[in-house]
Design an enzyme around this catalytic site. Sequence first.
Site, PDB file in Angstrom:
ATOM      1  CB  SER A   1      59.875  15.984  54.762  1.00 42.58           C
ATOM      2  OG  SER A   1      58.751  16.444  54.027  1.00 42.58           O
TER       3      SER A   1
ATOM      4  CG  ASN B   1      50.681  25.574  47.442  1.00 44.10           C
ATOM      5  OD1 ASN B   1      51.196  24.615  48.013  1.00 44.10           O
ATOM      6  ND2 ASN B   1      51.052  26.821  47.674  1.00 44.10           N
TER       7      ASN B   1
ATOM      8  CG  ASP C   1      47.541  24.742  50.195  1.00 40.11           C
ATOM      9  OD1 ASP C   1      48.442  24.671  49.353  1.00 40.11           O
ATOM     10  OD2 ASP C   1      47.633  24.225  51.317  1.00 40.11           O
TER      11      ASP C   1
ATOM     12  CD1 TRP D   1      49.295  12.927  58.882  1.00 42.43           C
ATOM     13  CD2 TRP D   1      47.429  13.728  57.952  1.00 42.43           C
ATOM     14  NE1 TRP D   1      49.616  14.110  58.263  1.00 42.43           N
ATOM     15  CE2 TRP D   1      48.487  14.629  57.691  1.00 42.43           C
ATOM     16  CE3 TRP D   1      46.160  14.026  57.456  1.00 42.43           C
ATOM     17  CZ2 TRP D   1      48.309  15.805  56.955  1.00 42.43           C
ATOM     18  CZ3 TRP D   1      45.983  15.185  56.732  1.00 42.43           C
ATOM     19  CH2 TRP D   1      47.036  16.059  56.491  1.00 42.43           C
TER      20      TRP D   1
ATOM     21  CD  GLU E   1      52.337  25.954  51.718  1.00 39.68           C
ATOM     22  OE1 GLU E   1      51.439  25.967  50.848  1.00 39.68           O
ATOM     23  OE2 GLU E   1      53.125  25.007  51.843  1.00 39.68           O
TER      24      GLU E   1
ATOM     25  NE  ARG F   1      54.965  12.979  54.247  1.00 40.12           N
ATOM     26  CZ  ARG F   1      54.857  14.292  54.045  1.00 40.12           C
ATOM     27  NH1 ARG F   1      55.586  14.877  53.116  1.00 40.12           N
ATOM     28  NH2 ARG F   1      54.019  15.020  54.763  1.00 40.12           N
TER      29      ARG F   1
END
Length: 582
Positions: free
Chosen positions: A175, A274, A316, A489, A193, A131
């Site tokens: 990222s 999360n 999530d 997005w 995750e 990013r």
Amino acid sequence: MNRLALGVSLLLGVASAAVAGVTDQNLLDAGVKDNKSVLTWGIDYQGTRYSPLKQINADTIKDLVPAWTFSYGDEKQRGQEAQPLVYNGKIFVTASYSRIYAVDAKTGKKLWVYEHRLPDGILPCCDVINRGAALYGDLVIYSTLDAQLVALNQETGKVVWREKMDNYKDGYSNSAAPIVVKGLVITGVSGGEFGVVGRVDARDALTGKLVWTRPVIEGHMGYTFKDGQKTEAGLTGETGKTWPGDLWQTGGGATWLGGYYDPETDSVLIGTGNPAPWNAHTRPGDNLYSASSLAIDPSTGKIKWHYQTTPNDGWDFDGVNELVSFDLKKDGKTIKAVGKADRNGFFYVLDRTNGKLISATPFVTKQTWATGVDLKTGRPIETGVRPGDPSKSADGKKGETVFSAPSFLGGKNWMPMAYNKDTGLFYVPANEWGMDIWNEPITYKKGAAYLGAGFNIKPLYDDYIGALRAIDPATGKIVWEYKNYSPLWGGVLTTAGNLVFTGTPEGFLKAFDAKTGKELWSYQTGSGVVGCPVTWEMDGEQYIAVPSGWGGAVPLWGGEVAKRISYLTQGGSLWVFKLHKS
């Protein structure tokens, strides 16, 4: 100037005097006094993504044309979610597979490229994206998918220092674009995750040496580092208070989106992700400080305040979305506020001096999990629509399936919104989708996925999923919206030229009237625009730049949504625009 601001200014002045190139004072001025550069993630420290430039405006936008385009080349495409930086005649832009380019801002000529050598077995959850980077001194600094932080010389692209953030084999990655505050490069970690422990780190930006680390899951110890000595800096929260048993040891809460800095309160404002696993039945309690907003002292790593948006998150929903500082004018008062469009579908306004809730209003059309937020307690008013406990099912293998909206990809995901200081509006790239979700038994194994849930994402409407919405933070009302067939997005940019820019997966960079939402201009870039547009002035002309290249989490996790937009093609390029001269 108050005493705190004066003290910070003096400290920054001392630090700046010792740094050649981009200084602390330059970063304070970024996007405010200096519009000939783009020096930091968010354009300014507060993350408003607002520029006072107005040569390109609602009247002249019709003459906006490409100045040049730069191809990232070869087979390494996938999602291009970066925000470019501009400094000293160069554009620094990261790309998929942990690459970074330096490009001549006038001509688009490649000056150098650094391609980080990624090992086999990296574990990024949501595509091989990056990013963006940070600038300090003569360095450009960015993170990699194997959880390293790399500093390169801006002129040559040669590695100056490289530091390991954590072990990628355990599920860690990164990222997000780092930020630099008072000579410290501030980063988070990705990997929620995989049962990692989320945290925020601060390193000396010139050397990469760790200065402090602050875990964001309750019960873990923070540390400071000086002259090779590691010193305890206090627990985060209280061990066992909101986590059962030893689940806090693999509690998730990854700070995977990075943060912003508010000089007025001297705070790094950052969200946490999360809790792990997704199966909330295994971890009764609020599970602090997951799915929360935090204010952290940039010098020490101490948590000043927290606000949890989704206690005991079972969908999530995360809480990593950006915290944008602004002055809220309400009831005749001006409040130092922060705005956040959370994945759970509520737009929150908090007092950024203490984290107290001011308002929480929906910015999506459907929320099955809560009817609102109690302004007295700050807690969501839940409906009870949670996926069922698998241990209570007939076979013990799959809990009751429920339909939940928003989906786990959120009312808004990573893509940053913008705040216009002239209109007083936030511009939020929202998505309308839900999901079937169910829980499953899960056991933690280091380096393996740690979800305990299954899901299928579904669009709510036939004619659109994405919606760019202008929100009045004083009332929570949606002033205007633009609907898009596929999900939005990419990031948003707004300017004093009464413009709002964002991209679409269909390949368009679009410009809208900031007050009315009327579409004024669009350009087809050849692949989906899921990056962040920026603007700057060079040789008396205003420029707009945006990466193009479809990818990210949607085609990987999107279920029925991914099938609906499977025709979209990948790409990898940087587009730069300016006004046509007749």
